[in-house]
Design a protein around this motif. Structure first.
Motif, short mmCIF file in Angstrom:
data_model
loop_
_atom_site.label_atom_id
_atom_site.label_comp_id
_atom_site.label_asym_id
_atom_site.label_seq_id
_atom_site.Cartn_x
_atom_site.Cartn_y
_atom_site.Cartn_z
N PHE A 50 3.44 8.93 5.83
CA PHE A 50 2.30 8.04 5.60
C PHE A 50 2.30 6.88 6.60
O PHE A 50 1.30 6.24 6.84
CB PHE A 50 2.39 7.52 4.15
CG PHE A 50 1.40 6.47 3.77
CD1 PHE A 50 0.04 6.73 3.74
CD2 PHE A 50 1.83 5.21 3.43
CE1 PHE A 50 -0.86 5.75 3.37
CE2 PHE A 50 0.95 4.21 3.05
CZ PHE A 50 -0.42 4.50 3.02
N THR A 73 -5.16 9.80 0.73
CA THR A 73 -4.30 10.13 1.86
C THR A 73 -2.95 10.67 1.38
O THR A 73 -2.48 11.70 1.85
CB THR A 73 -4.08 8.88 2.75
OG1 THR A 73 -5.36 8.44 3.22
CG2 THR A 73 -3.17 9.18 3.91
N LYS A 126 -8.50 5.06 -1.12
CA LYS A 126 -8.27 5.73 0.16
C LYS A 126 -6.79 6.04 0.35
O LYS A 126 -6.42 7.11 0.81
CB LYS A 126 -8.79 4.86 1.31
CG LYS A 126 -8.68 5.54 2.64
CD LYS A 126 -9.31 4.72 3.74
CE LYS A 126 -9.18 5.45 5.07
NZ LYS A 126 -9.68 4.66 6.18
N ILE A 127 -5.93 5.10 -0.03
CA ILE A 127 -4.49 5.32 0.06
C ILE A 127 -4.10 6.50 -0.84
O ILE A 127 -3.33 7.38 -0.44
CB ILE A 127 -3.70 4.06 -0.35
CG1 ILE A 127 -4.00 2.90 0.59
CG2 ILE A 127 -2.21 4.33 -0.45
CD1 ILE A 127 -3.54 3.08 2.00
N TYR A 128 -4.64 6.52 -2.06
CA TYR A 128 -4.34 7.62 -2.98
C TYR A 128 -4.76 8.96 -2.38
O TYR A 128 -3.99 9.92 -2.38
CB TYR A 128 -5.03 7.40 -4.34
CG TYR A 128 -4.95 8.60 -5.24
CD1 TYR A 128 -3.73 9.08 -5.71
CD2 TYR A 128 -6.10 9.28 -5.63
CE1 TYR A 128 -3.66 10.19 -6.54
CE2 TYR A 128 -6.04 10.38 -6.46
CZ TYR A 128 -4.81 10.84 -6.92
OH TYR A 128 -4.75 11.94 -7.72
N PRO A 152 0.83 -1.21 0.00
CA PRO A 152 0.00 0.00 0.00
C PRO A 152 0.86 1.26 0.00
O PRO A 152 1.77 1.40 0.81
CB PRO A 152 -0.79 -0.12 1.31
CG PRO A 152 -0.83 -1.59 1.59
CD PRO A 152 0.49 -2.12 1.11
N GLY A 153 0.60 2.15 -0.95
CA GLY A 153 1.34 3.40 -1.07
C GLY A 153 2.46 3.38 -2.08
O GLY A 153 3.16 4.37 -2.26
#
Length: 164
Positions: A95, A152, A148-150, A56-57
């Motif tokens: 993050f 954030t 949601k990751i995007y 993620p990220g």
């Protein structure tokens, strides 16, 4: 080697309307930045989420110039990309990443997925991102919402990527 069948990747790689270079298409269409998950862009490069992330990220720093190797970019542009990578590492720590894998796969034989257009990967690492699925089944589980990751990262990106 085990292979994971992933037919949903076909439009991204070889779809009927696939551009000659997916990175050039993103570069040339800033109006589609939200749809393409671009975190930042300037006159020399852009930062975009990896559509098929390792963790993620995971995102990439990509020059607008279509070139397959650093020496074809010139030193000034190469150093500019390094600055963006430096800023990207800081963003990933903000993050919540506890470590970062950072690198370029240059040309096909080095493992580049899109070899004709140079791009640098920033892969955030977390203390518990390796589990039995990775160790035994050679499979990664992506257990969070990509959008949601995007959102954030995009909200935080303005604090880390400088305009120059």
């Amino acid at each position: 080697m085990d292979h994971l069948y992933a037919p949903w990747r076909s439009p991204y790689l070889v779809g009927e309307n696939a551009p000659a270079c997916v990175f050039c298409a993103i570069s040339q269409n800033p109006k589609d930045d939200l749809k393409n998950h671009v975190l930042f862009r300037d006159s020399l490069c852009f930062v975009v989420m990896n559509r098929y992330p390792y963790t993620p990220g995971h995102f990439m720093v990509i020059p607008h110039t279509h070139q397959d190797s650093p020496e074809g970019l010139g030193l000034e542009l190469w150093l500019h990309l390094q600055k963006r990578l430096y800023e990207g590492v800081q963003l990933l720590y903000a993050f919540g990443a506890q470590g970062v894998n950072l690198g370029f796969n240059i040309k096909d034989v080095a493992g580049a997925g899109i070899a004709p257009h140079l791009h640098g990967h920033l892969v955030p690492r977390f203390a518990k991102d390796t589990n039995f699925m990775t160790s035994i089944a050679q499979t990664r589980v992506y257990g969070v919402d990509f959008e949601k990751i995007y959102s954030t990262l995009q909200a935080k990106a303005v604090d880390y990527f400088t305009g120059v």
